[in-house]
Scaffold this motif. Structure first.
Motif, PDB file in Angstrom:
ATOM      1  N   GLU A 215       6.686 -42.783  -0.002  1.00 12.66           N
ATOM      2  CA  GLU A 215       6.279 -42.824   1.408  1.00 12.66           C
ATOM      3  C   GLU A 215       7.481 -42.653   2.331  1.00 12.66           C
ATOM      4  N   LEU A 216       8.585 -43.290   1.995  1.00 14.58           N
ATOM      5  CA  LEU A 216       9.778 -43.162   2.818  1.00 14.58           C
ATOM      6  C   LEU A 216      10.315 -41.730   2.782  1.00 14.58           C
ATOM      7  N   ARG A 217      10.245 -41.102   1.622  1.00 15.31           N
ATOM      8  CA  ARG A 217      10.706 -39.720   1.517  1.00 15.31           C
ATOM      9  C   ARG A 217       9.806 -38.769   2.291  1.00 15.31           C
ATOM     10  N   SER A 218       8.502 -39.025   2.264  1.00 16.88           N
ATOM     11  CA  SER A 218       7.581 -38.124   2.963  1.00 16.88           C
ATOM     12  C   SER A 218       7.790 -38.157   4.470  1.00 16.88           C
ATOM     13  N   ALA A 219       8.363 -39.271   4.977  1.00 18.78           N
ATOM     14  CA  ALA A 219       8.647 -39.368   6.410  1.00 18.78           C
ATOM     15  C   ALA A 219       9.977 -38.733   6.785  1.00 18.78           C
ATOM     16  N   TRP A 220      10.771 -38.350   5.792  1.00 22.30           N
ATOM     17  CA  TRP A 220      12.060 -37.710   6.036  1.00 22.30           C
ATOM     18  C   TRP A 220      11.813 -36.282   6.512  1.00 22.30           C
ATOM     19  N   PRO A 221      12.424 -35.840   7.595  1.00 18.28           N
ATOM     20  CA  PRO A 221      12.034 -34.553   8.187  1.00 18.28           C
ATOM     21  C   PRO A 221      12.512 -33.320   7.432  1.00 18.28           C
ATOM     22  N   THR A 222      13.493 -33.482   6.536  1.00 23.32           N
ATOM     23  CA  THR A 222      14.050 -32.316   5.855  1.00 23.32           C
ATOM     24  C   THR A 222      14.193 -32.573   4.363  1.00 23.32           C
ATOM     25  N   ARG A 223      14.414 -31.476   3.622  1.00 17.88           N
ATOM     26  CA  ARG A 223      14.832 -31.538   2.235  1.00 17.88           C
ATOM     27  C   ARG A 223      16.146 -30.791   2.095  1.00 17.88           C
ATOM     28  N   GLU A 224      16.979 -31.248   1.176  1.00 18.26           N
ATOM     29  CA  GLU A 224      18.221 -30.535   0.927  1.00 18.26           C
ATOM     30  C   GLU A 224      17.960 -29.457  -0.116  1.00 18.26           C
ATOM     31  N   LEU A 225      18.249 -28.232   0.237  1.00 24.32           N
ATOM     32  CA  LEU A 225      18.047 -27.099  -0.649  1.00 24.32           C
ATOM     33  C   LEU A 225      19.400 -26.624  -1.157  1.00 24.32           C
ATOM     34  N   VAL A 226      19.572 -26.579  -2.469  1.00 23.18           N
ATOM     35  CA  VAL A 226      20.815 -26.126  -3.085  1.00 23.18           C
ATOM     36  C   VAL A 226      20.539 -24.792  -3.770  1.00 23.18           C
ATOM     37  N   VAL A 227      21.327 -23.783  -3.399  1.00 17.36           N
ATOM     38  CA  VAL A 227      21.145 -22.425  -3.915  1.00 17.36           C
ATOM     39  C   VAL A 227      22.496 -21.905  -4.399  1.00 17.36           C
ATOM     40  N   ALA A 228      22.483 -21.238  -5.527  1.00 10.16           N
ATOM     41  CA  ALA A 228      23.695 -20.592  -6.042  1.00 10.16           C
ATOM     42  C   ALA A 228      23.334 -19.162  -6.450  1.00 10.16           C
ATOM     43  N   PRO A 229      24.280 -18.237  -6.264  1.00 11.48           N
ATOM     44  CA  PRO A 229      25.676 -18.428  -5.856  1.00 11.48           C
ATOM     45  C   PRO A 229      25.825 -18.493  -4.343  1.00 11.48           C
ATOM     46  N   ASN A 230      27.071 -18.731  -3.912  1.00 13.48           N
ATOM     47  CA  ASN A 230      27.403 -18.710  -2.486  1.00 13.48           C
ATOM     48  C   ASN A 230      27.580 -17.243  -2.071  1.00 13.48           C
ATOM     49  N   ASP A 231      26.459 -16.661  -1.673  1.00 12.69           N
ATOM     50  CA  ASP A 231      26.426 -15.220  -1.419  1.00 12.69           C
ATOM     51  C   ASP A 231      26.055 -14.977   0.035  1.00 12.69           C
ATOM     52  N   ALA A 232      26.687 -13.975   0.659  1.00 17.14           N
ATOM     53  CA  ALA A 232      26.460 -13.692   2.073  1.00 17.14           C
ATOM     54  C   ALA A 232      25.006 -13.340   2.353  1.00 17.14           C
ATOM     55  N   ALA A 233      24.382 -12.580   1.465  1.00 16.76           N
ATOM     56  CA  ALA A 233      22.987 -12.181   1.684  1.00 16.76           C
ATOM     57  C   ALA A 233      22.061 -13.398   1.633  1.00 16.76           C
ATOM     58  N   LEU A 234      22.333 -14.318   0.705  1.00 21.96           N
ATOM     59  CA  LEU A 234      21.516 -15.531   0.616  1.00 21.96           C
ATOM     60  C   LEU A 234      21.738 -16.428   1.822  1.00 21.96           C
ATOM     61  N   ARG A 235      22.992 -16.494   2.291  1.00 19.10           N
ATOM     62  CA  ARG A 235      23.278 -17.284   3.493  1.00 19.10           C
ATOM     63  C   ARG A 235      22.501 -16.757   4.691  1.00 19.10           C
ATOM     64  N   THR A 236      22.424 -15.447   4.818  1.00 23.04           N
ATOM     65  CA  THR A 236      21.722 -14.839   5.948  1.00 23.04           C
ATOM     66  C   THR A 236      20.252 -15.254   5.961  1.00 23.04           C
ATOM     67  N   ILE A 237      19.625 -15.266   4.802  1.00 21.89           N
ATOM     68  CA  ILE A 237      18.217 -15.657   4.717  1.00 21.89           C
ATOM     69  C   ILE A 237      18.046 -17.131   5.079  1.00 21.89           C
ATOM     70  N   LEU A 238      18.924 -17.974   4.539  1.00 25.96           N
ATOM     71  CA  LEU A 238      18.809 -19.404   4.823  1.00 25.96           C
ATOM     72  C   LEU A 238      19.105 -19.716   6.284  1.00 25.96           C
ATOM     73  N   ASP A 239      20.062 -18.994   6.864  1.00 24.75           N
ATOM     74  CA  ASP A 239      20.381 -19.196   8.282  1.00 24.75           C
ATOM     75  C   ASP A 239      19.196 -18.846   9.170  1.00 24.75           C
TER      76      ASP A 239
END
Length: 301
Positions: A215-239
């Motif tokens: 219940e406490l987690r469901s009230a948290w407004p965000t989730r942390e998303l971890v993606v690899a590799p550290n790639d410029a194209a992937l950063r652009t999508i996440l941004d």
């Protein structure tokens, strides 16, 4: 069932508790969390009748808590409350008899707790000769020796090294299996998160968050998303995800770490990332109890 029904308590001009309310079903393990001075100890002592609330009430199975109920409770205060000149075994027998046990029954239970907490070798030694950690285990045993229905433990892991913390953790799990209702207050988030079924976080005498971890987690407004590799194209999508933002630590291990709104659907986002380039890792992390605690008391996670 333990019901803390909107209790308030002041000490002179200091308001220690402001409308604190929660319910603990029988057999649950309840984590009462908060910073120093939040009102945790005052709440526990009000449950036990050591303090009387200025307003509100506390009930056990629907009845006000009196001497008969308190005899069936156990309490570990944060401060030391044992007698240094008594031997460890005599200490446990004494506390068992204070709760109405006869001497033979108290001796049987005391011996069992010495074994459970792996301090039987100290049974005939004065408690004052023990280390701080072993004294803490003796004090836990004193609180539990009579088989309480409700056991309230204030900082039970204080002074324990990792090995002894695990011994105590196993003992508390044994109490859970027996159906003992446990109320734990601790700053050791790992043990609390693994033990407790429900939590209440208080600060400045007020309830800031309460519920199960889910219940406490469901009230948290965000989730942390971890993606690899550290790639410029992937950063652009996440941004480009509305409301998303990168962590400063994101590229430390060759991965990208972003907070994304909980409402963001992840399967379409994953498809977009895969279309942009190879994705070696895609992990959505839920906030830890420590993250939730820090946010609830107003500190950065």
């Amino acid at each position: 069932m333990l019901v803390v029904d909107h209790i308030q308590r002041s000490f002179g001009s200091v308001r220690a508790l402001r409308d604190v309310a929660f319910t603990i079903p029988k057999g649950e393990t309840f984590g009462l969390l908060g910073p120093n001075g939040a009102g945790k100890t005052t709440t526990m002592r009000t449950i036990l009748g050591i303090y009387q609330p200025d307003s509100g009430r506390v009930t056990w199975d629907g009845a006000a808590i009196g001497d008969e109920q308190r005899r069936r409770f156990g309490y570990l205060p944060e401060e030391r409350g044992i007698y240094g000149k008594l031997t460890v075994l005599d200490q446990l027998i004494y506390f068992g008899r204070l709760h109405g046990m006869d001497e033979p029954a108290a001796r049987v239970n005391a011996t069992a707790w010495l074994d459970r907490l792996e301090i039987a070798q100290y049974a005939k030694r004065p408690t004052s000769e023990l280390s701080k950690g072993n004294q803490q285990k003796v004090q836990v045993a004193c609180a539990a020796v009579h088989g309480p229905e409700l056991l309230i433990l204030d900082e039970p892991f204080s002074g324990l090294d990792p090995v002894n913390a695990n011994i105590l953790l196993a003992a508390l799990q044994w109490l859970q299996e027996r159906g003992t209702t446990l109320v734990l207050s601790s700053h050791q988030m790992y043990q609390i998160e693994s033990l407790c079924t429900r939590f209440c976080i208080i600060a400045a005498g007020e309830v800031r968050a309460s519920g199960t971890l889910a219940e406490l987690r469901s009230a948290w407004p965000t989730r942390e998303l971890v993606v690899a590799p550290n790639d410029a194209a992937l950063r652009t999508i996440l941004d480009a995800v509305p409301g998303a933002h990168a962590h400063a630590r994101a590229s430390a291990n060759g991965s990208l770490a972003y907070d994304v709104p909980r409402t963001e659907p992840l399967p379409p986002l994953l498809r977009s990332l895969v279309a942009a380039g190879p994705v070696d890792r895609f992990e959505a992390r839920e906030p830890s109890l420590n993250d939730i605690y820090l946010r609830a008391i107003g500190e950065p996670a």
